[in-house]
Design a protein around this motif. Structure first.
Motif, PDB file in Angstrom:
ATOM      1  N   HIS A 183     -48.877 -19.645  59.261  1.00 52.06           N
ATOM      2  CA  HIS A 183     -47.522 -18.864  59.005  1.00 52.06           C
ATOM      3  C   HIS A 183     -46.650 -19.318  60.165  1.00 52.06           C
ATOM      4  CE1 HIS A 183     -44.737 -15.489  58.869  1.00 52.06           C
ATOM      5  NE2 HIS A 183     -45.265 -15.365  57.747  1.00 52.06           N
ATOM      6  N   TRP A 184     -45.344 -19.538  59.700  1.00 52.79           N
ATOM      7  CA  TRP A 184     -44.187 -20.144  60.826  1.00 52.79           C
ATOM      8  C   TRP A 184     -44.378 -19.179  61.980  1.00 52.79           C
ATOM      9  CZ3 TRP A 184     -40.380 -16.980  62.394  1.00 52.79           C
ATOM     10  CH2 TRP A 184     -40.180 -15.828  61.431  1.00 52.79           C
ATOM     11  N   ARG A 185     -44.482 -17.828  61.835  1.00 57.40           N
ATOM     12  CA  ARG A 185     -44.502 -16.962  63.147  1.00 57.40           C
ATOM     13  C   ARG A 185     -45.513 -17.559  64.108  1.00 57.40           C
ATOM     14  NH1 ARG A 185     -42.040 -11.581  62.801  1.00 57.40           N
ATOM     15  NH2 ARG A 185     -41.510 -11.308  60.577  1.00 57.40           N
ATOM     16  N   HIS A 186     -46.602 -17.730  63.633  1.00 51.56           N
ATOM     17  CA  HIS A 186     -47.642 -18.413  64.350  1.00 51.56           C
ATOM     18  C   HIS A 186     -47.221 -19.838  65.203  1.00 51.56           C
ATOM     19  CE1 HIS A 186     -51.455 -19.057  65.859  1.00 51.56           C
ATOM     20  NE2 HIS A 186     -51.640 -20.163  65.353  1.00 51.56           N
TER      21      HIS A 186
END
Lengths: 208, 208
Positions: free
Chosen positions: A94-97
């Protein structure tokens, strides 16, 4: 035959040159860490590297020239470390990760990089140093812009690149300032909230 | 009678002292704007202010002492300008509006403040200057923390103060870096996106 002779004579000379340049740079690295910037002079570098002072001027323009050569190496090594960490994060994450891993790595690499911080202080008013830092920032922007997720979001490539640009510049600016702040409380708060701020900002662009 | 005499003699002396200190600081201000930091010395200040060099040392420790006195005035004036702008924003306005006005004012005040930027360069390695900047930042944090809307949001006062703290430090850090960047494109992008980033971050704390 004559050419061979020149070659044969040149090689050890070149080796000696290379070895001297390396010794000058390695000595300067030690001096940057242990001395006040104002104490570092070409004479001190020459003395500690055990080379004649003329030898320093043979390879470098002046004291700042040696510091800049060292600085370029420090920034290249930093870029390589960040690229390696980025490459190791799965494209499927995920982009947040991805953002969390890379921004935290950036913070860690910069806050632990005493040499880079000392060089920032020693070359505070040197415009060439500003240019070398800028070039490193631009390399990072180009590199992270190739991140597949931004394309998958169907963002125009110019906008994707601008998003990367703002995050890299913002992170560099805030981390640089954090290392200068005398209050550890303020510095820690700044670094802890930077990531949250970047993620809140990206959420407005990439959704949840 | 004797006391009166002393007083009478003292007053013009004090006036002359005050006038000299003002002249030294005003001259230094001109020098900071027009010269390279390394060119500014107590001798040059004394010469241009038309006072004996001993007079400079009578009131200031050294060259940096004069720059620090000037710096304190510059930061106090900046604080007053920001407070005035903040006071003029209605307490009834939406928080986004308040943040927009104050952050943009901060950006404007800092990017136009050539004197502050030149002092940052001239005093880059002076820890007292870092302390004076820190004190100014702390005054701003105390001041903005009194903003009624944060209380109205029923945030614990410690959290409210931390939110203000992070925004003030972040803005100061980013604006300072923006004024140092050689690429105007990067500098403009950084400043334009700073406000969006702060608002996105605050939305996670204050809701829409």
């Amino acid at each position: 035959m004559q050419i061979d002779k020149i070659k044969a004579r040149k090689t050890p000379l070149q080796l000696r040159s290379k070895e001297r340049v390396e010794r000058i740079i390695a000595t300067t690295e030690q001096l940057v860490i242990s001395c006040d910037p104002s104490e570092i002079t070409t004479s001190l570098i020459a003395e500690k590297a055990n080379v004649p002072v003329g030898s320093v001027y043979q390879y470098f323009e002046d004291r700042d020239g040696v510091l800049l050569a060292l600085g370029e190496r420090v920034l290249n090594a930093k870029d390589q470390r960040l690229k390696k960490i980025f490459d190791e994060v799965s494209e499927q994450a995920h982009w947040r990760h991805v953002v969390k891993v890379v921004v935290n790595a950036h913070i860690k690499v910069e806050t632990e990089n005493i040499l880079h911080q000392k060089l920032n202080a020693a070359l505070a008013n040197n415009t060439e140093w500003e240019g070398i830092n800028q070039a490193s920032t631009n390399r990072m922007i180009d590199f992270f812009s190739r991140y597949g997720l931004l394309e998958a979001q169907e963002l125009p490539s110019k906008e994707a690149k601008n998003i990367v640009r703002i995050i890299v510049i913002m992170t560099t600016a805030v981390v640089r300032r954090a290392t200068e702040l005398k209050s550890k409380e303020d510095s820690d708060l700044l670094l802890a909230e930077l990531l949250k701020m970047i993620i809140a900002y990206l959420s407005t662009k990439l959704g949840d």
